[in-house]
Write a protein that holds these residues in place. Sequence first.
Motif, short mmCIF file in Angstrom:
data_model
loop_
_atom_site.label_atom_id
_atom_site.label_comp_id
_atom_site.label_asym_id
_atom_site.label_seq_id
_atom_site.Cartn_x
_atom_site.Cartn_y
_atom_site.Cartn_z
N GLU A 255 -1.91 -5.90 6.22
CA GLU A 255 -1.49 -5.49 7.57
C GLU A 255 -0.22 -4.65 7.56
OE1 GLU A 255 -1.95 -8.66 6.73
OE2 GLU A 255 -3.87 -9.16 7.67
N GLY A 256 0.47 -4.59 6.43
CA GLY A 256 1.76 -3.94 6.40
C GLY A 256 1.68 -2.43 6.50
N GLU A 257 2.83 -1.81 6.70
CA GLU A 257 2.92 -0.36 6.80
C GLU A 257 2.58 0.29 5.46
OE1 GLU A 257 6.59 1.13 8.32
OE2 GLU A 257 6.85 -0.55 9.71
N VAL A 258 2.01 1.48 5.53
CA VAL A 258 1.79 2.27 4.32
C VAL A 258 3.11 2.93 3.94
CG1 VAL A 258 0.58 4.25 3.34
CG2 VAL A 258 -0.63 2.69 4.88
N ILE A 259 3.49 2.78 2.67
CA ILE A 259 4.75 3.35 2.21
C ILE A 259 4.49 4.76 1.66
CG2 ILE A 259 6.70 3.06 0.65
CD1 ILE A 259 6.10 0.09 0.57
N ARG A 260 5.06 5.74 2.31
CA ARG A 260 4.92 7.13 1.87
C ARG A 260 6.03 7.45 0.88
NH1 ARG A 260 1.50 10.14 5.14
NH2 ARG A 260 0.66 8.94 6.89
N HIS B 133 -4.97 6.23 -0.45
CA HIS B 133 -4.05 5.11 -0.23
C HIS B 133 -4.38 4.08 -1.30
CE1 HIS B 133 -4.07 7.04 3.70
NE2 HIS B 133 -2.99 6.36 4.03
N THR C 171 0.85 -1.19 0.00
CA THR C 171 0.00 0.00 0.00
C THR C 171 0.88 1.23 0.00
OG1 THR C 171 -1.74 -1.15 1.20
CG2 THR C 171 -1.84 1.24 1.19
N SER D 159 0.60 -5.94 2.15
CA SER D 159 -0.79 -5.61 2.52
C SER D 159 -1.52 -6.89 2.88
CB SER D 159 -1.47 -4.93 1.33
OG SER D 159 -0.81 -3.72 1.00
N ARG E 230 7.44 -6.61 6.37
CA ARG E 230 7.15 -5.28 6.92
C ARG E 230 6.04 -4.57 6.16
NH1 ARG E 230 11.54 -0.28 7.57
NH2 ARG E 230 10.03 1.25 8.37
N TYR E 231 6.01 -4.75 4.84
CA TYR E 231 5.13 -3.91 4.03
C TYR E 231 3.99 -4.62 3.33
CZ TYR E 231 8.75 -0.33 4.52
OH TYR E 231 9.63 0.59 5.02
#
Length: 362
Positions: free
Chosen positions: A87-92, A62, A42, A85, A82-83
């Motif tokens: 549940e992973g972090e949103v990558i900015r 998003h 994401t 989807s 880590r990333y």
Amino acid sequence: MADRTESIGSTIRTGAVVVVITLLIWIVADQWVTTEEEFSITILPNSAHSDRYVAFSEPPYHRTINIKVRGRRSRIETFRSRYESPEGEVIRIPIDDLRPASIDPQGLPTAKDVLRQVPDLRQVGIIVDADPPMLNVRIDRFVEVADIPVRFDYGEVRVRDKPATRKVTARLPEFAAKDERFQADRHAVVHASSLIENQTPGSSFDFVGDVTLEHPIDLPSDAVQLTPDKIRVRGQVETLETTKNKGPITVKWSIPDSVQRKYAVIAESGEFVGLHIDVRGPKDRVAQLDASKIRAFVEILAADIDSAERGDIIVRDVVFLLPPEFCDCSLLETSEPRQVRFRLVPRGVAAGTIDDTDGVGP
């Protein structure tokens, strides 16, 4: 016998050590194997500069995209844990240095431009594919719009209020500020009905309300900044208002003598006999308003004779008027305009014509 037993035990231990070492070597070697993996992440485009606006050109802001990556298995798994989807972090991803600012949306290649801005992903390996292959984004500048009127929404309560200000300044993307719909009706609102809902007529109030910009374009929540973003309001409750549906109301014709002498009116349908309309005002006044006192008419003009000679069907709005003594009440602006379709026919030519102005109908 003891020596033989000890020898067997030593052999077993040596074999076990060899197995463990072999497994470790295999595990380490496997982590260095180059492989291709597919998974989803994401992303959220953003700006590295405070004076720039960056976002997808339309919601959702998003986006989950599917990628295929080639690289070392260990690095892929570390990134994926880590990333990936959902549940992973949103990558900015800061992308405003890729293209110049513009009020128009811009298409960016997902793999070539957007994902190359993610350092963690560059360390993983090569991005083989990305779906969707293109992303539409806006890279724009922020502008300020001053003197935006503020509307205070008190719901069913009529008040005398004294806000600290009735205007605010908005900082928002330039494309949104230039939108014709925003230019035609730019305003902000303080939703105050819940802040005074328990007040009674004659009581005073003093509250600080949040200001919201009413904008026709869907924008990210952090795309608009208002100054001030809160307004203190003092005042007094005058009366409680209500909205009631009034009817039935009969629609009548308003016909000039010059037209009425020569032409009769034929309505296309009788659906505008017995209309209802919403009236808003003080509770006691709205209760006193008799529906029979509300005028409703369709105005026929002398110029309509030209349409009559061509045999055209005329379409016209129904006009509603409250009695003059009910000037403290109003017809809701949200009431949909009512229209009636009719023809003017020379008298005596067609049967079933209307020879009076009593009501709409064939």
